[in-house]
Design a protein around this motif. Sequence first.
Motif, PDB file in Angstrom:
ATOM      1  N   TRP A   1       3.397   2.987  15.308  1.00  0.00           N
ATOM      2  CA  TRP A   1       4.023   2.329  16.462  1.00  0.00           C
ATOM      3  C   TRP A   1       4.323   3.422  17.497  1.00  0.00           C
ATOM      4  CZ3 TRP A   1       7.126  -2.579  16.638  1.00  0.00           C
ATOM      5  CH2 TRP A   1       6.851  -3.421  15.556  1.00  0.00           C
TER       6      TRP A   1
ATOM      7  N   GLY B   1       5.083 -13.100  28.311  1.00  0.00           N
ATOM      8  CA  GLY B   1       5.516 -13.654  27.037  1.00  0.00           C
ATOM      9  C   GLY B   1       5.337 -12.709  25.868  1.00  0.00           C
TER      10      GLY B   1
ATOM     11  N   PHE C   1       6.237  -9.675  23.352  1.00  0.00           N
ATOM     12  CA  PHE C   1       7.283  -8.813  22.798  1.00  0.00           C
ATOM     13  C   PHE C   1       6.731  -7.404  22.585  1.00  0.00           C
ATOM     14  CE2 PHE C   1       9.584  -6.991  19.145  1.00  0.00           C
ATOM     15  CZ  PHE C   1      10.901  -7.120  19.571  1.00  0.00           C
ATOM     16  N   LEU C   2       5.479  -7.358  22.143  1.00  0.00           N
ATOM     17  CA  LEU C   2       4.835  -6.089  21.825  1.00  0.00           C
ATOM     18  C   LEU C   2       3.684  -5.807  22.779  1.00  0.00           C
ATOM     19  CD1 LEU C   2       4.218  -6.518  17.975  1.00  0.00           C
ATOM     20  CD2 LEU C   2       5.969  -5.096  19.060  1.00  0.00           C
TER      21      LEU C   2
ATOM     22  N   ILE D   1       5.153  -1.951   9.282  1.00  0.00           N
ATOM     23  CA  ILE D   1       5.961  -3.083   9.735  1.00  0.00           C
ATOM     24  C   ILE D   1       7.257  -2.582  10.369  1.00  0.00           C
ATOM     25  CG2 ILE D   1       5.051  -4.719   8.057  1.00  0.00           C
ATOM     26  CD1 ILE D   1       7.737  -4.236   6.482  1.00  0.00           C
TER      27      ILE D   1
ATOM     28  N   PRO E   1       9.189  -0.099  13.069  1.00  0.00           N
ATOM     29  CA  PRO E   1       8.965   0.716  14.266  1.00  0.00           C
ATOM     30  C   PRO E   1       9.157   2.208  13.993  1.00  0.00           C
ATOM     31  CG  PRO E   1      10.292  -1.201  14.808  1.00  0.00           C
ATOM     32  CD  PRO E   1      10.161  -1.175  13.308  1.00  0.00           C
TER      33      PRO E   1
ATOM     34  N   LEU F   1       4.894  -7.943   4.920  1.00  0.00           N
ATOM     35  CA  LEU F   1       4.357  -6.617   4.600  1.00  0.00           C
ATOM     36  C   LEU F   1       3.124  -6.247   5.421  1.00  0.00           C
ATOM     37  CD1 LEU F   1       4.937  -6.696   0.747  1.00  0.00           C
ATOM     38  CD2 LEU F   1       6.250  -5.443   2.466  1.00  0.00           C
ATOM     39  N   ARG F   2       2.803  -7.116   6.355  1.00  0.00           N
ATOM     40  CA  ARG F   2       1.753  -6.736   7.310  1.00  0.00           C
ATOM     41  C   ARG F   2       2.026  -7.462   8.614  1.00  0.00           C
ATOM     42  NH1 ARG F   2      -4.851  -6.536   6.862  1.00  0.00           N
ATOM     43  NH2 ARG F   2      -5.137  -5.973   9.055  1.00  0.00           N
ATOM     44  N   LEU F   3       1.816  -6.794   9.721  1.00  0.00           N
ATOM     45  CA  LEU F   3       2.000  -7.448  11.020  1.00  0.00           C
ATOM     46  C   LEU F   3       1.009  -8.601  11.130  1.00  0.00           C
ATOM     47  CD1 LEU F   3       2.441  -4.468  13.518  1.00  0.00           C
ATOM     48  CD2 LEU F   3       4.202  -5.786  12.351  1.00  0.00           C
TER      49      LEU F   3
ATOM     50  N   GLU G   1      -1.530 -11.469  12.598  1.00  0.00           N
ATOM     51  CA  GLU G   1      -2.614 -11.392  13.577  1.00  0.00           C
ATOM     52  C   GLU G   1      -2.996 -12.780  14.055  1.00  0.00           C
ATOM     53  OE1 GLU G   1      -5.886  -9.150  12.018  1.00  0.00           O
ATOM     54  OE2 GLU G   1      -4.689  -7.309  11.901  1.00  0.00           O
ATOM     55  N   LEU G   2      -3.441 -12.825  15.283  1.00  0.00           N
ATOM     56  CA  LEU G   2      -3.956 -14.056  15.875  1.00  0.00           C
ATOM     57  C   LEU G   2      -5.272 -13.697  16.539  1.00  0.00           C
ATOM     58  CD1 LEU G   2      -3.095 -17.045  16.396  1.00  0.00           C
ATOM     59  CD2 LEU G   2      -2.250 -16.264  18.605  1.00  0.00           C
TER      60      LEU G   2
ATOM     61  N   GLY H   1      -7.763 -12.235  15.375  1.00  0.00           N
ATOM     62  CA  GLY H   1      -8.226 -10.889  15.021  1.00  0.00           C
ATOM     63  C   GLY H   1      -7.453  -9.754  15.669  1.00  0.00           C
ATOM     64  N   ARG H   2      -6.365 -10.074  16.355  1.00  0.00           N
ATOM     65  CA  ARG H   2      -5.568  -9.007  16.975  1.00  0.00           C
ATOM     66  C   ARG H   2      -4.098  -9.208  16.601  1.00  0.00           C
ATOM     67  NH1 ARG H   2      -6.757  -8.621  23.166  1.00  0.00           N
ATOM     68  NH2 ARG H   2      -6.014  -6.489  22.820  1.00  0.00           N
ATOM     69  N   ILE H   3      -3.351  -8.131  16.684  1.00  0.00           N
ATOM     70  CA  ILE H   3      -1.937  -8.210  16.307  1.00  0.00           C
ATOM     71  C   ILE H   3      -1.217  -9.208  17.203  1.00  0.00           C
ATOM     72  CG2 ILE H   3       0.234  -6.906  16.329  1.00  0.00           C
ATOM     73  CD1 ILE H   3      -1.547  -4.495  15.353  1.00  0.00           C
ATOM     74  N   HIS H   4      -0.488 -10.115  16.576  1.00  0.00           N
ATOM     75  CA  HIS H   4       0.247 -11.147  17.305  1.00  0.00           C
ATOM     76  C   HIS H   4       1.356 -10.471  18.110  1.00  0.00           C
ATOM     77  CE1 HIS H   4       1.735 -15.098  18.182  1.00  0.00           C
ATOM     78  NE2 HIS H   4       2.914 -14.831  17.659  1.00  0.00           N
ATOM     79  N   ASP H   5       1.332 -10.662  19.427  1.00  0.00           N
ATOM     80  CA  ASP H   5       2.238  -9.865  20.258  1.00  0.00           C
ATOM     81  C   ASP H   5       3.335 -10.684  20.952  1.00  0.00           C
ATOM     82  OD1 ASP H   5       0.589 -11.188  22.007  1.00  0.00           O
ATOM     83  OD2 ASP H   5      -0.155  -9.411  23.047  1.00  0.00           O
ATOM     84  N   LEU H   6       3.435 -11.964  20.599  1.00  0.00           N
ATOM     85  CA  LEU H   6       4.389 -12.809  21.330  1.00  0.00           C
ATOM     86  C   LEU H   6       5.780 -12.850  20.692  1.00  0.00           C
ATOM     87  CD1 LEU H   6       2.049 -15.840  22.148  1.00  0.00           C
ATOM     88  CD2 LEU H   6       2.502 -13.809  23.538  1.00  0.00           C
ATOM     89  N   ASP H   7       5.836 -12.811  19.382  1.00  0.00           N
ATOM     90  CA  ASP H   7       7.114 -12.937  18.679  1.00  0.00           C
ATOM     91  C   ASP H   7       7.717 -11.566  18.406  1.00  0.00           C
ATOM     92  OD1 ASP H   7       6.453 -15.575  18.600  1.00  0.00           O
ATOM     93  OD2 ASP H   7       5.943 -15.599  16.473  1.00  0.00           O
ATOM     94  N   VAL H   8       9.011 -11.587  18.041  1.00  0.00           N
ATOM     95  CA  VAL H   8       9.604 -10.329  17.602  1.00  0.00           C
ATOM     96  C   VAL H   8       8.826  -9.831  16.381  1.00  0.00           C
ATOM     97  CG1 VAL H   8      11.920 -10.839  18.431  1.00  0.00           C
ATOM     98  CG2 VAL H   8      11.310 -11.426  16.095  1.00  0.00           C
ATOM     99  N   ALA H   9       8.704  -8.540  16.281  1.00  0.00           N
ATOM    100  CA  ALA H   9       8.066  -7.919  15.118  1.00  0.00           C
ATOM    101  C   ALA H   9       8.757  -6.589  14.903  1.00  0.00           C
ATOM    102  CB  ALA H   9       6.580  -7.719  15.358  1.00  0.00           C
ATOM    103  N   GLY H  10       8.554  -6.041  13.705  1.00  0.00           N
ATOM    104  CA  GLY H  10       9.201  -4.782  13.383  1.00  0.00           C
ATOM    105  C   GLY H  10      10.458  -5.053  12.599  1.00  0.00           C
TER     106      GLY H  10
END
Lengths: 393, 451
Positions: free
Chosen positions: A181, A193, A195-196, A218, A220, B62-64, B66-67, B69-78
């Motif tokens: 990260w 929209g 977050f990341l 998982i 940061p 245990l894994r980010l 994906e949507l 084929g790419r990391i899902h970037d809309l929701d909180v993660a981490g």
Amino acid sequence: MTDHLHLAVALDGAGWHPAAWREPVARAGELFTARYWAGLVAEAERGLLDFVTIEDGFGLQSTLDDGHDGRVDQVRGRLDAVLLAASIAPLTSHIGLVPTATTTHTEPFHVAIGIATLDHVSQGRAGWRPQVSPRASDAAHFGRRSFPPLDPAALDERHVRDLFEEAGDAVEVARRLWDSWADDAEIRDVATGRFLDRDKLHYIDFRGRWFSVKGPSITPRPPQGQPVVTALAHARVPYEFAARNADIVYVTPRDRDHAAAIAGEIRGIPGGGGTVRIFADLVVFLGHSAQEAAERKARLDELDGAAYDSDALIFTGTAEELADLLLDWRGAGIEGYRLRPGAVPYDLKAIARGVTAALRRRGAFRHAYEAATLRGLLGLPRPANRYEEASTT
Amino acid sequence: MASSTAGARRRVHLAAHFPGVNNTTVWADPRSGSQIDFASFVHLARTAERGRFDFFFLAEGLRLRELKGRIHDLDVAGRPESLTVLAALAAVTDRLGLAATVNTTFNEPYELARRLATLDHLSAGRAAWNVVTTSDAFTGENFRRGGYLDRADRYTRAAEFVQLARTLWDSWPPGAVAADQESGVFVRPGAIGEVRHEGAQFNVHGHFNVPRSPQGHPVIIQAGDSDEGREFAAATADVIFSRHGTLEDGRAFYADVKRRLARYGREPGDLKIMPAATYALGDTDAEAAEHAAEIRRQQVSPQTAIAFLEQIWGRDMSAHDPEGPLPDVEPDLEGGVSQGRVQVADRAAVVARWRSVAREKGLSIRDLVIEMTGRQSFVGSPQTVARQIEEFVTAEAADGFILVPHLTPGGLDDFVDRVVPLLQERGVFREEYEGVTLRDHLGLRAPGRAA
């Protein structure tokens, strides 16, 4: 400032002497409580030590090289060191916390996020001591691999090499995951929209002989970027492992000349030997006089029924004498020390109060914490992220 | 204390779910704080403890995700490693139970059993383990063995894992550590039992190296809902984390699971049923309804609406206007665009249902997604919500709830300030902790030692 020694203390049970728990002040009944450990680390922090290490392992302590010895007169059992360190983090503010976590039977992914989390909960004070687990008895606790019974007199060289190669891969995976990260990967961009910023998250795509790990983490990026990796080493293969993978190597010289020889050997290892910090491990029994210190150890030896021996040099003497030794070895290339208190709390207090005071009188130890992170205390810069362009950091 | 008059009333149990990695958690709100700073965990845990909650709960991923084929970037993660952050929370809380969701597929029993026993020691008896299983090869790419486990064997492995963990915990009897300085006996002779386990999933021989922890066994939580999952819970769990949000569904599930207990020689009180619940409060019910609608709109951004549609339809829908009507596009029945989350089981049927709701109510894509996914479990004034919670528990639709706030870290503040006192007034929720361990809070007996 630069004349200051780095000083760490290695915590294990009631101290490193197997009879240490029998000292009346030992609080032997509290070894498995959070309060006991928090008290020890608070003492170390009052002494302004750089960090504490916490031992761990996947088997009962034993007088045998491999397997349970059935003895009931020594401390048996220990808590998970990473969790123990985490429970101490909110109760301390400056001291580094360096738990042992095994690389042999564990998942590199879990260990990496555990150490990253320790760095988050301590706000940048985490380290890690990766340790290999060569014992057949430990392997039987997992049942996934079978190892030959460990015999230090007849080490299976390929087995040892494999374990350290695997440990190197585990550290590499952890280091990549910690960088997977970018510091600014979280953008919270309402307009889009998102977050990341997914371009700031990186697959690590590690492929090795023992495992493959895809990533990203998982968790940061930890506050320090890279928590401090440390390793204990006694021979060529672990020296190479430490030089290439660790920030600090703990070595076990018998005397000043030996220290110089070890330091010279490590400095000559390509790919990290020139920069790894070299600390010496010493087991210490302190006293108001050299005789009193020696008698303390002798009394414990008698209780245990054997003279305590160690991989590290056993020092018995006064805080002043120890301070002289520590400064003397510095000339042989030793930059810091990890002191193993023979009995806790006595020798821990003597280190945190007496030895630090003696070093200060010699202008060789800090008067106040000068940084808030472990890397800061050790003079290690926060590293750039391997996956990010230099221009963006 | 109203306990003398409330003897017949069923008591409510409450837990606090740290806001998760999904669109329930609103990050665009200005009050939304860090998902990773320890201070956020401390805030929510201390709020829950101030509210006398039974436990604090962390999910696992245990894994980010994906949507397409790419990391899902809309929701909180981490997120942090669960047991590590709980160990830290143990130092800054006193009575609150600490529950971690941990997978049986990508862990080994000896290691996990000692980590859980350690948390139980460090928290003086407040540890809980939410046992989950997966066979997901996608997650497996982060682990030594990859996607090795056949889907059919998930519960076989989980059951053997839990049984072996219990054997390891039982291998040190209570009082094994004598620590008698006078006689020099640290551990009572013969106390540390030898473990010899040979099973389909595990071969473990040797000696456990953590003394028996304060609770004996940490509290076991189970979240599966399939027939197999229910049976597993009836046999081994202390708490079920269920998803049955309505009163009727809840009663049916409750009756079904409690009925299964007798088969394992267990009493109804030995297994607590705690569904996940979301909520929205207001001074009046009308105000709460308005607030609830606002939250749902925040939870489903225009981009999130399209992402939801893509998961249901199994194909790219990014060309469509989220505020416009549902397009007349056929789903890709073979397809799948997401990884790391539960897959849509019967795509054709779900699409048909979504279409009919959109047609009937004349909803845009975004409003349809809000309608189909976002509804809170409890919406109303504090009085209304307190009454509803009591009703669920009285009607045996639940023993309590795992509350999932939509904001980090302050999402439970209003519930604890405004609803908890009403539950206490009604005599259905503790005013003070009555015990020390999580087993005490949940009214669970001490685990028996295996023969």
